[in-house]
Design a protein around this motif. Structure first.
Motif, short mmCIF file in Angstrom:
data_model
loop_
_atom_site.label_atom_id
_atom_site.label_comp_id
_atom_site.label_asym_id
_atom_site.label_seq_id
_atom_site.Cartn_x
_atom_site.Cartn_y
_atom_site.Cartn_z
N HIS A 21 41.04 19.19 53.18
CA HIS A 21 41.13 19.94 54.76
C HIS A 21 40.09 19.32 54.93
O HIS A 21 40.51 18.91 56.80
CB HIS A 21 40.72 21.17 54.39
N ARG A 22 39.84 18.52 53.87
CA ARG A 22 37.67 17.50 54.78
C ARG A 22 39.13 16.79 55.58
O ARG A 22 38.88 15.66 56.61
CB ARG A 22 37.72 16.85 54.01
N ARG A 23 40.02 16.12 54.50
CA ARG A 23 40.55 15.04 55.13
C ARG A 23 41.66 14.74 56.52
O ARG A 23 41.84 13.88 56.99
CB ARG A 23 41.54 14.19 54.08
N ILE A 24 41.86 16.14 55.97
CA ILE A 24 43.11 15.97 57.54
C ILE A 24 42.09 16.64 58.60
O ILE A 24 42.40 15.90 59.94
CB ILE A 24 43.22 17.37 57.81
N VAL A 25 40.59 16.75 58.81
CA VAL A 25 39.38 17.35 59.64
C VAL A 25 39.05 15.52 60.68
O VAL A 25 38.85 15.22 61.56
CB VAL A 25 37.96 18.13 59.52
N THR A 54 49.56 16.50 56.39
CA THR A 54 49.51 18.04 56.46
C THR A 54 50.72 18.31 55.94
O THR A 54 50.62 19.00 55.56
CB THR A 54 49.45 18.21 57.56
N VAL A 55 51.10 17.70 55.88
CA VAL A 55 53.02 18.50 55.10
C VAL A 55 52.79 18.53 54.07
O VAL A 55 52.87 19.35 53.10
CB VAL A 55 54.75 18.18 56.06
N THR A 56 52.62 17.45 53.55
CA THR A 56 52.25 17.31 51.44
C THR A 56 51.15 18.12 51.03
O THR A 56 51.50 19.00 50.05
CB THR A 56 51.59 15.72 51.39
N HIS A 57 49.78 18.58 52.12
CA HIS A 57 48.82 19.59 52.08
C HIS A 57 49.48 20.78 51.48
O HIS A 57 49.31 21.48 50.48
CB HIS A 57 48.02 19.73 53.04
N PHE A 58 50.37 21.07 52.29
CA PHE A 58 51.04 22.60 52.54
C PHE A 58 51.58 22.96 50.92
O PHE A 58 51.82 23.75 50.10
CB PHE A 58 51.91 22.78 53.86
N PHE A 60 51.36 20.80 48.25
CA PHE A 60 50.64 21.56 47.09
C PHE A 60 50.48 22.85 47.59
O PHE A 60 49.74 23.35 46.26
CB PHE A 60 50.10 20.27 47.42
N GLU A 61 49.82 23.04 48.26
CA GLU A 61 48.82 24.55 48.46
C GLU A 61 49.70 25.71 48.10
O GLU A 61 49.27 26.81 47.26
CB GLU A 61 48.25 24.85 50.09
N GLU A 62 50.89 25.91 48.75
CA GLU A 62 51.96 26.16 48.20
C GLU A 62 52.26 26.20 46.34
O GLU A 62 52.54 27.47 46.06
CB GLU A 62 53.11 26.13 49.05
N GLN A 63 52.07 25.65 45.89
CA GLN A 63 52.38 25.69 44.12
C GLN A 63 51.22 25.82 44.05
O GLN A 63 51.18 26.72 43.18
CB GLN A 63 52.17 24.06 44.11
N LEU A 64 50.09 25.92 44.48
CA LEU A 64 49.14 26.33 43.80
C LEU A 64 48.83 27.85 43.94
O LEU A 64 48.10 28.49 43.18
CB LEU A 64 47.66 25.88 45.00
N MET A 65 49.12 28.34 45.48
CA MET A 65 49.16 29.35 45.51
C MET A 65 50.24 30.43 44.32
O MET A 65 49.54 31.93 44.01
CB MET A 65 49.70 29.81 46.80
#
Ligand SMILES: [Fe+2]
Length: 145
Positions: A21-25, A54-58, A60-65
């Protein structure tokens, strides 16, 4: 002064996600600088990198969830999907010559603040409880190389 200063209200308590998230900021701040200094090529470059990251982050986040057994993963995925469409739409308009950068910055800041503080904060306890650090580092390598 940066356009968007990171503060602890944006932390969800999962280091791997907080740093993404920091990287996105950071990207948003870089984009702001490029807009202010009228560096057209920079704006285009940062915009593409921001969208891709951002798309990659999403993803990754989805796998984590999923790994965390998060109850509302479907809804959260839908929110990511809608947002991805929105930023891609901005990017298309930008490419077509429309001056959307300032609007995009503003939209991103508001949207991400709300999303982090509401949706991401909601899945955090599940991930903290169920996702192991080994799994996290393995998955990280798969997404960000
Ligand atoms: Fe999210």
């Amino acid at each position: 002064m940066s356009y968007w200063a990171w503060d602890s209200s944006l932390e969800i308590g999962i280091p791997v996600i907080d740093s993404q998230h920091r990287r996105i900021v950071d990207y948003i701040n870089e984009l702001n600088t490029a807009i202010s200094t009228h560096s057209e090529t920079e704006v285009g470059r940062i915009l593409s990198e921001l969208v891709e990251y951002t798309v990659t982050h999403f993803a990754f986040e989805e796998q984590l969830m999923e790994q965390g057994g998060y109850t509302y993963i479907k809804t959260h995925k839908k929110v990511h999907e809608n947002f991805t469409h929105r930023i891609e739409n901005y990017q298309e308009r930008y490419r077509a010559g429309e001056d959307v950068s300032r609007k995009l910055l503003n939209d991103l800041k508001i949207w991400l603040t709300n999303h982090i503080q509401r949706d991401d904060t909601d899945y955090a306890p599940f991930v903290r409880k169920n996702a192991s650090s080994t799994w996290i580092s393995k998955t990280l390598k798969r997404f960000f190389h």
